[in-house]
Write a protein that holds these residues in place. Structure first.
Motif, PDB file in Angstrom:
ATOM      1  N   GLY A 589       0.799  -1.224   0.000  1.00  0.00           N
ATOM      2  CA  GLY A 589       0.000   0.000   0.000  1.00  0.00           C
ATOM      3  C   GLY A 589       0.829   1.270   0.000  1.00  0.00           C
ATOM      4  O   GLY A 589       0.467   2.262  -0.644  1.00  0.00           O
ATOM      5  N   GLY A 590       1.954   1.270   0.687  1.00  0.00           N
ATOM      6  CA  GLY A 590       2.800   2.465   0.735  1.00  0.00           C
ATOM      7  C   GLY A 590       3.341   2.833  -0.626  1.00  0.00           C
ATOM      8  O   GLY A 590       3.391   4.013  -1.001  1.00  0.00           O
ATOM      9  N   THR A 591       3.747   1.833  -1.407  1.00  0.00           N
ATOM     10  CA  THR A 591       4.262   2.082  -2.754  1.00  0.00           C
ATOM     11  C   THR A 591       3.140   2.532  -3.679  1.00  0.00           C
ATOM     12  O   THR A 591       3.323   3.429  -4.514  1.00  0.00           O
ATOM     13  CB  THR A 591       4.940   0.811  -3.307  1.00  0.00           C
ATOM     14  N   ILE A 592       1.967   1.922  -3.548  1.00  0.00           N
ATOM     15  CA  ILE A 592       0.811   2.331  -4.355  1.00  0.00           C
ATOM     16  C   ILE A 592       0.468   3.794  -4.086  1.00  0.00           C
ATOM     17  O   ILE A 592       0.191   4.567  -5.011  1.00  0.00           O
ATOM     18  CB  ILE A 592      -0.402   1.416  -4.053  1.00  0.00           C
ATOM     19  N   LYS A 593       0.514   4.179  -2.824  1.00  0.00           N
ATOM     20  CA  LYS A 593       0.225   5.583  -2.481  1.00  0.00           C
ATOM     21  C   LYS A 593       1.215   6.518  -3.168  1.00  0.00           C
ATOM     22  O   LYS A 593       0.820   7.560  -3.716  1.00  0.00           O
ATOM     23  CB  LYS A 593       0.305   5.766  -0.962  1.00  0.00           C
ATOM     24  N   ASN A 594       2.492   6.161  -3.170  1.00  0.00           N
ATOM     25  CA  ASN A 594       3.500   7.009  -3.817  1.00  0.00           C
ATOM     26  C   ASN A 594       3.232   7.150  -5.309  1.00  0.00           C
ATOM     27  O   ASN A 594       3.388   8.233  -5.881  1.00  0.00           O
ATOM     28  CB  ASN A 594       4.900   6.420  -3.595  1.00  0.00           C
ATOM     29  N   ILE A 595       2.834   6.056  -5.953  1.00  0.00           N
ATOM     30  CA  ILE A 595       2.541   6.108  -7.395  1.00  0.00           C
ATOM     31  C   ILE A 595       1.375   7.049  -7.673  1.00  0.00           C
ATOM     32  O   ILE A 595       1.417   7.869  -8.600  1.00  0.00           O
ATOM     33  CB  ILE A 595       2.236   4.687  -7.927  1.00  0.00           C
ATOM     34  N   ILE A 596       0.329   6.949  -6.876  1.00  0.00           N
ATOM     35  CA  ILE A 596      -0.856   7.791  -7.088  1.00  0.00           C
ATOM     36  C   ILE A 596      -0.520   9.263  -6.887  1.00  0.00           C
ATOM     37  O   ILE A 596      -0.962  10.131  -7.652  1.00  0.00           O
ATOM     38  CB  ILE A 596      -1.993   7.336  -6.149  1.00  0.00           C
ATOM     39  N   VAL A 597       0.277   9.566  -5.868  1.00  0.00           N
ATOM     40  CA  VAL A 597       0.679  10.960  -5.635  1.00  0.00           C
ATOM     41  C   VAL A 597       1.525  11.470  -6.799  1.00  0.00           C
ATOM     42  O   VAL A 597       1.344  12.598  -7.280  1.00  0.00           O
ATOM     43  CB  VAL A 597       1.440  11.083  -4.302  1.00  0.00           C
ATOM     44  N   ASN A 598       2.473  10.624  -7.288  1.00  0.00           N
ATOM     45  CA  ASN A 598       3.270  11.009  -8.458  1.00  0.00           C
ATOM     46  C   ASN A 598       2.374  11.309  -9.651  1.00  0.00           C
ATOM     47  O   ASN A 598       2.567  12.294 -10.382  1.00  0.00           O
ATOM     48  CB  ASN A 598       4.247   9.886  -8.821  1.00  0.00           C
ATOM     49  N   ALA A 599       1.379  10.450  -9.875  1.00  0.00           N
ATOM     50  CA  ALA A 599       0.459  10.621 -11.001  1.00  0.00           C
ATOM     51  C   ALA A 599      -0.322  11.924 -10.876  1.00  0.00           C
ATOM     52  O   ALA A 599      -0.551  12.631 -11.875  1.00  0.00           O
ATOM     53  CB  ALA A 599      -0.499   9.437 -11.073  1.00  0.00           C
ATOM     54  N   ALA A 600      -0.715  12.266  -9.662  1.00  0.00           N
ATOM     55  CA  ALA A 600      -1.473  13.500  -9.449  1.00  0.00           C
ATOM     56  C   ALA A 600      -0.646  14.722  -9.830  1.00  0.00           C
ATOM     57  O   ALA A 600      -1.143  15.657 -10.481  1.00  0.00           O
ATOM     58  CB  ALA A 600      -1.923  13.577  -7.999  1.00  0.00           C
ATOM     59  N   PHE A 601       0.629  14.731  -9.468  1.00  0.00           N
ATOM     60  CA  PHE A 601       1.480  15.870  -9.815  1.00  0.00           C
ATOM     61  C   PHE A 601       1.742  15.946 -11.318  1.00  0.00           C
ATOM     62  O   PHE A 601       1.806  17.036 -11.894  1.00  0.00           O
ATOM     63  CB  PHE A 601       2.803  15.791  -9.039  1.00  0.00           C
ATOM     64  N   LEU A 602       1.893  14.795 -11.951  1.00  0.00           N
ATOM     65  CA  LEU A 602       2.089  14.783 -13.405  1.00  0.00           C
ATOM     66  C   LEU A 602       0.853  15.335 -14.120  1.00  0.00           C
ATOM     67  O   LEU A 602       0.971  16.113 -15.077  1.00  0.00           O
ATOM     68  CB  LEU A 602       2.384  13.355 -13.876  1.00  0.00           C
ATOM     69  N   ALA A 603      -0.326  14.948 -13.644  1.00  0.00           N
ATOM     70  CA  ALA A 603      -1.573  15.435 -14.242  1.00  0.00           C
ATOM     71  C   ALA A 603      -1.737  16.935 -14.014  1.00  0.00           C
ATOM     72  O   ALA A 603      -2.184  17.665 -14.910  1.00  0.00           O
ATOM     73  CB  ALA A 603      -2.761  14.676 -13.656  1.00  0.00           C
ATOM     74  N   ALA A 604      -1.375  17.396 -12.811  1.00  0.00           N
ATOM     75  CA  ALA A 604      -1.485  18.829 -12.519  1.00  0.00           C
ATOM     76  C   ALA A 604      -0.577  19.639 -13.435  1.00  0.00           C
ATOM     77  O   ALA A 604      -0.945  20.719 -13.916  1.00  0.00           O
ATOM     78  CB  ALA A 604      -1.122  19.082 -11.059  1.00  0.00           C
ATOM     79  N   GLU A 605       0.615  19.115 -13.714  1.00  0.00           N
ATOM     80  CA  GLU A 605       1.546  19.811 -14.611  1.00  0.00           C
ATOM     81  C   GLU A 605       0.989  19.879 -16.041  1.00  0.00           C
ATOM     82  O   GLU A 605       1.160  20.872 -16.748  1.00  0.00           O
ATOM     83  CB  GLU A 605       2.901  19.098 -14.601  1.00  0.00           C
ATOM     84  N   ASP A 606       0.287  18.812 -16.473  1.00  0.00           N
ATOM     85  CA  ASP A 606      -0.314  18.783 -17.815  1.00  0.00           C
ATOM     86  C   ASP A 606      -1.657  19.490 -17.866  1.00  0.00           C
ATOM     87  O   ASP A 606      -2.274  19.572 -18.945  1.00  0.00           O
ATOM     88  CB  ASP A 606      -0.493  17.330 -18.265  1.00  0.00           C
ATOM     89  N   ALA A 607      -2.133  19.964 -16.711  1.00  0.00           N
ATOM     90  CA  ALA A 607      -3.458  20.603 -16.628  1.00  0.00           C
ATOM     91  C   ALA A 607      -4.544  19.653 -17.123  1.00  0.00           C
ATOM     92  O   ALA A 607      -5.465  20.040 -17.853  1.00  0.00           O
ATOM     93  CB  ALA A 607      -3.483  21.908 -17.405  1.00  0.00           C
ATOM     94  N   GLU A 608      -4.444  18.401 -16.722  1.00  0.00           N
ATOM     95  CA  GLU A 608      -5.408  17.370 -17.133  1.00  0.00           C
ATOM     96  C   GLU A 608      -5.915  16.630 -15.901  1.00  0.00           C
ATOM     97  O   GLU A 608      -5.371  16.766 -14.798  1.00  0.00           O
ATOM     98  CB  GLU A 608      -4.729  16.370 -18.091  1.00  0.00           C
ATOM     99  N   VAL A 609      -6.973  15.839 -16.131  1.00  0.00           N
ATOM    100  CA  VAL A 609      -7.422  14.962 -15.056  1.00  0.00           C
ATOM    101  C   VAL A 609      -6.422  13.814 -14.939  1.00  0.00           C
ATOM    102  O   VAL A 609      -5.652  13.534 -15.868  1.00  0.00           O
ATOM    103  CB  VAL A 609      -8.841  14.412 -15.333  1.00  0.00           C
ATOM    104  N   ILE A 610      -6.434  13.135 -13.771  1.00  0.00           N
ATOM    105  CA  ILE A 610      -5.490  12.033 -13.546  1.00  0.00           C
ATOM    106  C   ILE A 610      -5.929  10.841 -14.383  1.00  0.00           C
ATOM    107  O   ILE A 610      -7.016  10.276 -14.181  1.00  0.00           O
ATOM    108  CB  ILE A 610      -5.434  11.653 -12.062  1.00  0.00           C
TER     109      ILE A 610
END
Length: 647
Positions: A589-610
């Protein structure tokens, strides 16, 4: 003497004879006091004394002038010489600061005793004139209390009540010179006990705050002398609060302690010294002390105190929960209720709620843990904890153990069968990221307790003996804080005790043995988490009340973890393939959480939904971080997506 007797028969108090009796002044000393006091009553004496001493600047009498004036009392030259000892620093007039030399110390060294000028201390002048306010030089840190406390109403163990009764009987026999050492945590009623004892004899209590006293840049010896002189003038007992402040190892504290012990030895009245710490006073000092230990109220007594002080109607179960969860003294319970009432006022509510009370209780908890630990604000609930049902049941048993301690130990009498270890030691073991920290947060949240995560880098020291000191502080503060201690990644503490090959091994074994001792004595709540359960010493296992294994999540649980870790306010695309992620990525679960947080920042940079592409790229970054190869067998049909993103 005849005039004094006539005055007493007429109901008139003469303060000068009283003062002389208090401090054992001889007729000569009393007359010297009167001569020295004259300029304070009428300025004409300043001019007269200057004239008689043939010095316009000497408006106060000198020692030689006083001796010459009173020489009519002497029968020989030898007696005149003897009278000079009344002006020594150890003589009553100067020892009790009744008279004082006017010159600065450096000026005194250049003059003979006969040439020095003297005056009467301002507090003594006021006393003789009938003004009995506390000495202005000690007023900032002292308070005179007229006690009206009923000893029978105090909630104390029977053994301590008997000790108090024995001391009172001693006083009734006329043995007044007593120092009573009151030891107990904040709010246990040390000052209340002292007031109750003073009430029996209808004497006031002079309360002295030693913390404020020692922080002032004043002459400590002079100040302490004035404190005990004030007690004599007020015919009061003395209560020295925060006595443990003098028990540091620095030279200044040692000097202060020595001065205070000497003052206590000379004091002929009743003195109370109060300390939160169980101090070792030293052989000679401890002989003359009557020690009374005031414990924290037990569970049953805490229930009574909560019910007595609460202004709102709370169910018996609610009162029991508060009494069981927070091992508070009566003073802390009062403070917690006051804090809860303030919280309600700030939110424009008339009545306090259970939530207010728990917040008020947490506000009273000891914050000293923050030097060796980090407070974690619990954010998770049971719904956030994705584990097999039997593991959840174990965690709920841990919570219920804490919840029902009062009933089992107090109401059912199990505390009589246990001398040590009435706390709770819990072991969480499992791979990193499987939910051990989250589980600790969930338990703390469910019980309304603070959670402190111990920083082992600050605890374990290379210096001999320091680790033990740090561990002692942690366990002590945790018990007083009513907090859960969480030792995360405690593998360093669980190493098997080795054969002694060198001094390092020997001291490492001592540290581990000390930790085992503190766990056995512990009356608080300790949760230890480790990734390496195979390293755990058998002695540690025996001291654990619960051992909960956190398994690596199977596909079903990984799916639920992926779904649960996206916040409800996060913009999530419908193209995220949760079934694929759960099946292909065998992660905790800890690694999954890190992946989701990384994905959220990538989406925010692209101005897109996750979207799925962001999750795939976030997974690759996490794989790279942990040294895991991004293979086509794991990424499957999304491997080409990953390649395009990287291209």
């Amino acid at each position: 003497a005849a005039k004094r007797g006539e005055s007493l028969r007429r109901g008139i108090t003469l303060n000068l004879p009283l003062l002389a009796d208090m401090f054992g002044l001889t007729p000569f000393e009393r007359d010297a006091l009167l001569i020295s006091m004259a300029p304070a009553l009428d300025t004409k004496y300043e001019r007269l004394y200057a004239y008689l001493q043939n010095d316009a600047t000497k408006k106060q009498p000198g020692v030689g002038f006083v001796l010459n004036t009173l020489q009519v009392l002497c029968n020989s030259n030898e007696e005149r010489i003897y009278l000079r000892h009344y002006f020594d620093a150890s003589a009553p007039l100067f020892k009790h600061r009744i008279l004082q030399f006017i010159e600065a110390p450096e000026e005194r060294a250049q003059k003979s005793v006969l040439s020095r000028s003297i005056s009467v201390d301002e507090r003594i002048i006021n006393y003789l004139l009938g003004f009995n306010q506390i000495d202005s030089k000690i007023a900032l840190f002292t308070e005179l209390i007229r006690p009206q406390t009923d000893l029978d109403a105090l909630q104390l163990p029977e053994e301590e009540k008997k000790r108090i009764g024995s001391l009172i009987n001693r006083w009734k026999k006329g043995e007044w010179k007593t120092t009573c050492f009151l030891q107990g945590r904040y709010g246990t009623g040390k000052k209340t006990v002292a007031q109750g004892m003073c009430t029996v004899f209808d004497i006031p209590l002079l309360v002295v705050d030693l913390v404020t006293l020692v922080t002032r840049e004043e002459d400590f010896e002079d100040t302490i002398t004035r404190v005990f002189r004030e007690a004599v003038l007020q015919d009061s007992a003395v209560y020295l609060a925060h006595f443990d402040r003098l028990f540091y190892d620095d030279a200044t504290s040692l000097s202060y302690k020595s001065t205070l012990f000497k003052a206590l030895e000379d004091f002929t009245g009743i003195a109370f010294i109060a300390s939160e710490e169980a101090l070792e006073l030293g052989g000679e000092s401890e002989k003359g002390f009557f020690k009374i230990e005031i414990p924290v109220p037990d569970y049953g007594m805490r229930k009574q105190i909560w019910a007595q002080y609460l202004s709102v109607k709370l169910s018996e179960e609610g009162v029991s929960a508060l009494a069981n969860t927070f091992k508070f003294s009566a003073g802390q319970i009062k403070d917690a209720i006051a804090s809860a009432e303030n919280r309600a006022v700030l939110q424009a509510r008339e009545d306090i709620t259970v939530e207010d009370l728990y917040e008020g209780c947490r506000a009273q908890s000891n914050k000293k843990l923050s030097t060796l630990a980090k407070r974690i604000e619990p954010k998770y609930t049971w719904d956030d904890l994705i584990l097999p049902e039997d593991k959840k049941e174990q965690l709920k048993e841990v919570k219920n153990y804490i919840k029902n301690k009062g009933v089992v130990y107090h109401d059912w009498g199990f505390d009589t069968k246990l001398s040590l270890g009435k706390g709770l030691n819990v072991l969480f073991h499992g791979a990193s990221g499987t939910g051990k920290t989250m589980a600790a947060e969930v338990i703390a949240s469910a019980l309304g307790l603070d959670l402190y995560k111990i920083d082992l880098s600050l605890v374990v020291s290379k210096y001999i003996g320091e680790t033990e000191k740090n561990l002692n502080r942690i366990f002590k503060e945790a018990e007083q804080s009513n907090a859960i201690l969480f030792f995360d990644e405690a593998d360093a503490l669980f190493g098997k005790r080795s054969e002694v090959r060198d001094s390092h091994d020997r001291y490492a074994n001592i540290e581990i043995s000390y930790l085992l001792q503190k766990m056995e004595e512990n009356e608080g709540i300790v949760i230890m988490a480790t990734n390496l359960s195979q390293n755990i010493d058998d002695a540690f296992r025996r001291r654990m009340h619960f051992s909960v294994e956190f398994p690596f999540p199977e596909e079903e649980y990984r799916y639920r973890i992926w779904k649960s870790l996206f916040p409800k306010d996060a913009p999530v695309s419908e193209d995220i393939d949760f079934a694929f992620l759960a099946k292909r990525f065998k992660l905790a679960g800890g690694t999954i959480k890190n992946i989701i947080v990384n994905a959220a920042f990538l989406a925010a940079e692209d101005a897109e939904v996750i979207g799925m592409k962001h999750v795939i790229k976030g997974a690759k970054r996490e794989f790279q971080k942990i040294g895991k190869v991004c293979s086509q067998s794991e990424f499957g049909k999304y491997y080409e997506v990953l390649c395009r993103l990287e291209g």
